[in-house]
Motif scaffolding. Structure first.
Motif, PDB file in Angstrom:
ATOM      1  N   ALA A  89       0.823  -1.207   0.000  1.00  0.00           N
ATOM      2  CA  ALA A  89       0.000   0.000   0.000  1.00  0.00           C
ATOM      3  C   ALA A  89       0.860   1.262   0.000  1.00  0.00           C
ATOM      4  CB  ALA A  89      -0.933  -0.008   1.213  1.00  0.00           C
ATOM      5  N   VAL A  90       1.934   1.249   0.772  1.00  0.00           N
ATOM      6  CA  VAL A  90       2.824   2.416   0.825  1.00  0.00           C
ATOM      7  C   VAL A  90       3.476   2.653  -0.534  1.00  0.00           C
ATOM      8  CG1 VAL A  90       4.963   3.307   1.820  1.00  0.00           C
ATOM      9  CG2 VAL A  90       3.255   2.230   3.302  1.00  0.00           C
ATOM     10  N   LEU A  91       4.004   1.591  -1.137  1.00  0.00           N
ATOM     11  CA  LEU A  91       4.658   1.728  -2.438  1.00  0.00           C
ATOM     12  C   LEU A  91       3.660   2.142  -3.519  1.00  0.00           C
ATOM     13  CD1 LEU A  91       6.995  -1.375  -2.230  1.00  0.00           C
ATOM     14  CD2 LEU A  91       7.752   1.002  -2.446  1.00  0.00           C
ATOM     15  N   ALA A  92       2.450   1.584  -3.467  1.00  0.00           N
ATOM     16  CA  ALA A  92       1.428   1.944  -4.449  1.00  0.00           C
ATOM     17  C   ALA A  92       1.071   3.422  -4.339  1.00  0.00           C
ATOM     18  CB  ALA A  92       0.188   1.077  -4.252  1.00  0.00           C
TER      19      ALA A  92
ATOM     20  N   PHE B 238       3.007   5.889  -3.280  1.00  0.00           N
ATOM     21  CA  PHE B 238       4.088   6.721  -3.808  1.00  0.00           C
ATOM     22  C   PHE B 238       4.219   6.591  -5.322  1.00  0.00           C
ATOM     23  CE2 PHE B 238       5.396   7.018   0.624  1.00  0.00           C
ATOM     24  CZ  PHE B 238       5.839   8.334   0.689  1.00  0.00           C
ATOM     25  N   PHE B 239       3.900   5.423  -5.868  1.00  0.00           N
ATOM     26  CA  PHE B 239       3.997   5.262  -7.321  1.00  0.00           C
ATOM     27  C   PHE B 239       2.866   5.995  -8.029  1.00  0.00           C
ATOM     28  CE2 PHE B 239       3.167   3.403 -11.416  1.00  0.00           C
ATOM     29  CZ  PHE B 239       4.435   3.184 -11.954  1.00  0.00           C
ATOM     30  N   TRP B 240       1.627   5.780  -7.575  1.00  0.00           N
ATOM     31  CA  TRP B 240       0.458   6.286  -8.293  1.00  0.00           C
ATOM     32  C   TRP B 240       0.072   7.717  -7.909  1.00  0.00           C
ATOM     33  CZ3 TRP B 240      -1.052   3.491 -12.330  1.00  0.00           C
ATOM     34  CH2 TRP B 240      -0.763   2.129 -12.349  1.00  0.00           C
ATOM     35  N   ARG B 241       0.428   8.140  -6.697  1.00  0.00           N
ATOM     36  CA  ARG B 241      -0.048   9.438  -6.212  1.00  0.00           C
ATOM     37  C   ARG B 241       1.039  10.504  -6.120  1.00  0.00           C
ATOM     38  NH1 ARG B 241      -5.365   9.262  -7.133  1.00  0.00           N
ATOM     39  NH2 ARG B 241      -6.312   7.381  -6.229  1.00  0.00           N
ATOM     40  N   THR B 242       2.284  10.152  -6.331  1.00  0.00           N
ATOM     41  CA  THR B 242       3.377  11.127  -6.272  1.00  0.00           C
ATOM     42  C   THR B 242       4.247  10.964  -7.513  1.00  0.00           C
ATOM     43  OG1 THR B 242       5.093   9.787  -5.171  1.00  0.00           O
ATOM     44  CG2 THR B 242       3.380  10.748  -3.758  1.00  0.00           C
ATOM     45  N   LYS B 243       5.311  11.757  -7.587  1.00  0.00           N
ATOM     46  CA  LYS B 243       6.253  11.678  -8.701  1.00  0.00           C
ATOM     47  C   LYS B 243       7.490  10.854  -8.325  1.00  0.00           C
ATOM     48  CE  LYS B 243       3.818  14.391 -11.357  1.00  0.00           C
ATOM     49  NZ  LYS B 243       3.164  13.892 -12.591  1.00  0.00           N
TER      50      LYS B 243
END
Length: 290
Positions: free
Chosen positions: A202-205, A207-212
């Motif tokens: 969930a943390v990695l998802a 940062f991948f989908w919601r940030t740059k």
């Protein structure tokens, strides 16, 4: 609660692993047995591959579908070779007295730390072969690893292995392994499945989908290393140390000791990621990203 009280209360007040009716064998044809542990590896790799294809379909991806397909082969070899060799060297070096036993993967004995190093080497070989950015490829692969961790820890639970320390918490479980002593213990395999699998994914998802973050080489793999390292370090306080090693002379378990370089490496990669940000030209996906 003392060991004597725990043992006395075990039969009445705590969960019994045997009552779950679990078996390490998923399919038994007599001449062939398929174990849940093997299925966990297969599921982790296949679902991770599927998710990787979703990731590289986004703008600015560091590799194509062809590279992702090759990555499955390299990652599988890295997991099996690195995971097994690290387990032998760090946890059961006596296996080296009969080297043929190293190949007996069906008997169990894999180290995530070694598997991670094996996958890193596999990514490096793939990147060099195709002229890819090794660190960016690693960022994408790191987002897929929690699937394997989740299924692997569930398989540990099904096998009734790697149980936790003695406890009197309401959800404590009594494992049938004679080495478990017949006393209630933390189901630490499930703690690890939750932290290393669900929470880390969930943390990695996010940062991948919601940030740059994916445009800052090394940031996602740094988050993975830090997240896994902290999760494993914490859970080791609830997990029974390996019987052949126990708690090491410096007060940590082998699992905690091996996570320290991961935590430090993760912090370094996160802290330096912005300095590596560059214009990303797509190898797959639609648009360049400045």
């Amino acid at each position: 609660m003392s060991l004597t009280l725990l043992a006395a209360a075990a039969t009445a007040d705590f969960f019994h692993y045997d009552a779950l009716g679990l078996s390490p064998v998923a399919l038994d044809l007599g001449f062939f047995q398929l174990r849940w542990y093997s299925l966990a590896y297969i599921a982790g790799i296949l679902i991770g591959w599927w998710y990787l294809l979703k990731l590289i379909a986004q703008p600015g991806a560091p590799m194509t579908r062809h590279h992702a397909d090759d990555m499955v082969f390299y990652a599988t070899l890295g997991i099996l070779i690195g995971g097994r060799l690290a387990y032998v060297f760090f946890y059961q070096p006596e296996i080296l007295r009969n080297p043929i036993d190293i190949l007996k993967l069906w008997q169990g004995g894999m180290s995530f730390h070694g598997g991670a190093i094996g996958v890193m080497i596999g990514i490096l070989l793939l990147a060099r072969k195709h002229g890819l950015n090794w660190l960016r490829v690693h960022d994408y692969v790191a987002c897929c690893v929690p699937f394997g961790l989740f299924f692997g820890r569930l398989a540990n639970f099904v096998n009734g292995e790697l149980w936790g320390r003695e406890t009197d918490v309401p959800w404590a479980m009594i494992f049938p392994d004679p080495n478990a002593g017949g006393v209630p213990r933390h189901p630490s395999q499930l703690y690890e499945a939750a932290l290393e699998g669900i929470v880390l994914f969930a943390v990695l998802a996010f940062f991948f989908w919601r940030t740059k973050a994916r445009y800052e080489p090394g940031k996602l793999v740094g988050i993975f290393l830090l997240g896994y390292g902290l999760s494993r370090f914490i859970v080791e306080f609830f997990r029974e140390p390996d019987v052949q090693l126990g708690t090491l002379s410096w007060g940590l378990t082998m699992g905690q000791t091996l996570t320290l370089p991961m935590i430090l490496g993760g912090l370094y990669l996160i802290g330096t990621a912005k300095g590596r940000r560059q214009r990303v030209e797509p190898i797959a996906g639609r648009d360049s990203v400045a």
